[in-house]
Scaffold this motif. Sequence first.
Motif, short mmCIF file in Angstrom:
data_model
loop_
_atom_site.label_atom_id
_atom_site.label_comp_id
_atom_site.label_asym_id
_atom_site.label_seq_id
_atom_site.Cartn_x
_atom_site.Cartn_y
_atom_site.Cartn_z
N GLY A 121 0.81 -1.21 0.00
CA GLY A 121 0.00 0.00 0.00
C GLY A 121 0.85 1.26 0.00
O GLY A 121 0.55 2.23 -0.72
N ARG A 122 1.92 1.25 0.80
CA ARG A 122 2.81 2.41 0.83
C ARG A 122 3.54 2.56 -0.51
O ARG A 122 3.84 3.69 -0.94
N ALA A 123 3.82 1.43 -1.14
CA ALA A 123 4.57 1.46 -2.40
C ALA A 123 3.78 2.14 -3.53
O ALA A 123 4.37 2.72 -4.44
N ILE A 124 2.44 2.07 -3.43
CA ILE A 124 1.64 2.71 -4.49
C ILE A 124 1.23 4.13 -4.11
O ILE A 124 0.39 4.74 -4.75
N GLY A 125 1.83 4.64 -3.04
CA GLY A 125 1.65 6.04 -2.70
C GLY A 125 0.58 6.36 -1.68
O GLY A 125 0.27 7.55 -1.47
N PRO A 128 -0.46 6.19 5.48
CA PRO A 128 -0.76 5.10 6.43
C PRO A 128 -2.25 4.87 6.67
O PRO A 128 -2.71 3.73 6.69
N ALA A 129 -3.01 5.96 6.85
CA ALA A 129 -4.45 5.80 7.06
C ALA A 129 -5.12 5.21 5.84
O ALA A 129 -6.03 4.37 5.95
N GLY A 130 -4.67 5.61 4.65
CA GLY A 130 -5.23 5.07 3.41
C GLY A 130 -4.92 3.59 3.25
O GLY A 130 -5.77 2.81 2.81
N VAL A 131 -3.69 3.21 3.62
CA VAL A 131 -3.32 1.80 3.56
C VAL A 131 -4.20 0.99 4.49
O VAL A 131 -4.69 -0.10 4.14
N PHE A 132 -4.43 1.54 5.67
CA PHE A 132 -5.24 0.81 6.66
C PHE A 132 -6.66 0.61 6.18
O PHE A 132 -7.18 -0.51 6.19
N TYR A 133 -7.32 1.70 5.76
CA TYR A 133 -8.75 1.62 5.43
C TYR A 133 -9.01 1.00 4.06
O TYR A 133 -10.06 0.38 3.85
N ARG A 134 -8.07 1.13 3.11
CA ARG A 134 -8.33 0.66 1.75
C ARG A 134 -7.68 -0.68 1.43
O ARG A 134 -8.12 -1.38 0.52
N VAL A 135 -6.65 -1.05 2.18
CA VAL A 135 -5.95 -2.30 1.88
C VAL A 135 -6.07 -3.31 3.02
O VAL A 135 -6.49 -4.45 2.82
N VAL A 136 -5.70 -2.87 4.22
CA VAL A 136 -5.60 -3.80 5.34
C VAL A 136 -6.97 -4.12 5.95
O VAL A 136 -7.29 -5.30 6.18
N LEU A 137 -7.77 -3.10 6.23
CA LEU A 137 -9.04 -3.33 6.92
C LEU A 137 -9.98 -4.26 6.16
O LEU A 137 -10.60 -5.14 6.78
N PRO A 138 -10.14 -4.12 4.83
CA PRO A 138 -11.02 -5.07 4.12
C PRO A 138 -10.55 -6.52 4.27
O PRO A 138 -11.37 -7.43 4.43
N GLN A 139 -9.24 -6.75 4.24
CA GLN A 139 -8.72 -8.11 4.42
C GLN A 139 -8.94 -8.59 5.85
O GLN A 139 -9.29 -9.75 6.09
N ALA A 140 -8.73 -7.69 6.81
CA ALA A 140 -8.93 -8.05 8.21
C ALA A 140 -10.39 -8.39 8.48
O ALA A 140 -10.70 -9.32 9.24
#
Length: 217
Positions: A121-125, A128-140
Amino acid sequence: MTWLSVVAAWLPQFFDGFLVTLALVAMCLPAAIVLGMILVLARLSSRAFVWGPVYGLIEFLRNVPTFLLILVAYYGMPLLGWRLDGLYCAAMAIAIQHTAYIAEVLRGGVGAVPRTQWDAGRAIGLKPAGVFYRVVLPQAALKVVPALGNQVVVLIKDTSLVAGIGVVDLTLSGKLLMERTAASYEVFVVVAAFYLILTTLTSALFVWLEAIARKRR
């Protein structure tokens, strides 16, 4: 008077109480989930001054009886100048407590997401909050469906505590009918049946969601 005649005669009152219980669930659950997502983000912060107070709040809420929180909200809000109906005070207390439980459920799910997902998530720009809500939270969320379903069932059952402050939910409806008919056993068997139907349907919904989550893993 047989228990069937009791049920037939007072079915509208049972349904009125049942609708109040559904209203409580409808108010508490979305609030608890949204606030839980906010708390878990703070709980996962690397800054002690952020996660420390949140950790303390979560532990406090998890270890205080739900009914006590309802009483504090019901009798404490007027002291602050806020006069709310008992229904809303109870909904606020139940939602706040279950926020802590849901935050911990989500934290477990976030911990199960590989660190590489954060890095991607960080690699695509993303921030941290965006990574959490858009990448990590859906998987969690997919990983915690069973635990979340259990917590929702507990929330549904906790709504019965509002009878203690005079909110005429399903439980208090049963108590009032018992006093009028003296059919205590029959009335509360019907009340239990209403709760069983609601919790069984909720459990079935989460079993279905879990099956979908497994297919997407």
